[in-house]
Design a protein around this motif. Structure first.
Motif, short mmCIF file in Angstrom:
data_model
loop_
_atom_site.label_atom_id
_atom_site.label_comp_id
_atom_site.label_asym_id
_atom_site.label_seq_id
_atom_site.Cartn_x
_atom_site.Cartn_y
_atom_site.Cartn_z
N LYS A 91 0.59 -1.14 0.22
CA LYS A 91 -0.04 -0.18 -0.08
C LYS A 91 0.78 1.40 -0.26
O LYS A 91 0.49 2.41 0.32
N LEU A 92 1.73 1.79 0.66
CA LEU A 92 3.30 2.68 0.46
C LEU A 92 3.39 2.61 -1.23
O LEU A 92 3.79 3.80 -0.64
N LEU A 93 3.60 1.03 -1.51
CA LEU A 93 4.45 1.95 -2.26
C LEU A 93 3.40 2.14 -3.59
O LEU A 93 3.63 3.02 -4.38
N ILE A 94 2.54 1.64 -3.91
CA ILE A 94 1.35 2.02 -4.77
C ILE A 94 1.28 3.42 -4.26
O ILE A 94 0.93 4.28 -5.47
N SER A 95 1.01 3.73 -3.23
CA SER A 95 -0.06 4.94 -3.20
C SER A 95 0.97 6.05 -2.97
O SER A 95 0.84 7.12 -3.58
N SER A 129 1.48 14.22 -8.42
CA SER A 129 1.94 16.08 -8.38
C SER A 129 2.64 16.43 -9.82
O SER A 129 2.85 17.65 -10.12
N GLN A 130 3.11 15.03 -10.70
CA GLN A 130 3.59 15.32 -11.85
C GLN A 130 2.47 15.66 -13.60
O GLN A 130 2.98 15.36 -14.82
N GLN A 131 0.90 15.58 -12.59
CA GLN A 131 0.31 15.38 -13.84
C GLN A 131 0.05 14.76 -14.92
O GLN A 131 -0.33 14.20 -15.79
N LEU A 132 0.39 13.41 -14.16
CA LEU A 132 0.57 11.90 -15.09
C LEU A 132 -0.62 11.45 -15.10
O LEU A 132 -0.91 10.72 -16.36
N ILE A 133 -1.17 11.27 -13.71
CA ILE A 133 -3.04 10.84 -13.80
C ILE A 133 -3.33 11.71 -12.84
O ILE A 133 -3.82 13.15 -13.30
N TYR A 134 -5.06 11.46 -13.09
CA TYR A 134 -5.76 12.79 -12.74
C TYR A 134 -6.30 12.77 -11.38
O TYR A 134 -5.61 10.80 -11.10
N THR A 135 -6.21 13.37 -10.47
CA THR A 135 -6.44 13.08 -8.94
C THR A 135 -7.72 12.49 -8.31
O THR A 135 -7.47 10.79 -7.70
N TRP A 136 -7.98 12.43 -8.99
CA TRP A 136 -9.19 11.72 -8.60
C TRP A 136 -9.51 9.70 -9.11
O TRP A 136 -9.14 8.90 -8.12
#
Length: 195
Positions: free
Chosen positions: A84-88, A96-103
């Motif tokens: 969970k730590l690694l994935i999160s 933070s780098q806008q590679l994926i959406y926040t949601w």
């Protein structure tokens, strides 16, 4: 401490290295430090390699624990925590780098928090809830999707213009939500009866 647990701890220790290699440094530091400048250019690939290495250790420690009967309470605690730590961490840095959406990151992390909460309640009732096959499949998809996004759609961009990395991320999201639903559905009655 047995070998399986040492590998799990090594996975946790790889997370700060993953963070340090991620190109999230301010522009003034990138301009004034050769190492940081190098990380800004190529760090995402190093970070992806560390992420993949850490992900592989997840399978390795589980294999060793089962094969050599090294399953311990510490391992049962640390192994899912390390995952969970690694994935999160990866999801938060990608946002933070806008590679994926926040949601997308929020939905995946929220699922992990909810399932962890259920496991804590179960443990307080002396019920051991094991991960099901959907949980294991979603972890594999999360690792593949995160790796593909970190690598900026490599190697898929040489084959098609479709953003396969994003397709994989949405597939991982759907599997994550479904596996969470399935886990709750299969374990809710057991917890309710014991409450």
């Amino acid at each position: 401490m047995n070998l399986a647990n040492k590998i799990t701890i090594a996975r946790i220790l790889l997370i700060p290295i993953f963070i340090l290699l991620f190109p999230i440094y301010p522009e003034w530091l990138v301009k004034n430090n050769a190492i940081i400048h190098h990380i800004d250019l190529f760090g995402i690939y190093y970070a992806a390699a560390v992420f993949l290495l850490a992900s592989v250790t997840d399978k390795l420690d589980g294999y060793i624990a089962r094969k050599y009967s090294q399953i311990t309470n510490l391992g049962k605690l640390l192994d899912p925590l390390a995952d969970k730590l690694l994935i999160s961490t990866a999801l938060i840095l990608m946002v933070s780098q806008q590679l994926i959406y926040t949601w997308v990151a929020f939905a995946i992390i929220a699922r992990e928090i909810i399932i962890t909460g259920i496991r804590i309640v179960a443990a307080s009732q002396k019920i051991a809830l094991q991960a099901d096959r959907f949980g294991k499949i979603k972890m594999v998809f999360q690792v593949i999707a995160i790796s593909a996004v970190l690598l900026n759609n490599l190697p898929f961009r040489y084959i098609t213009e479709i953003r396969i990395d994003q397709v994989l991320m949405y597939a991982a999201l759907i599997l994550t939500i479904y596996s969470g639903y399935n886990y709750i559905k299969n374990n809710y009655r057991m917890l309710k009866l014991e409450s």
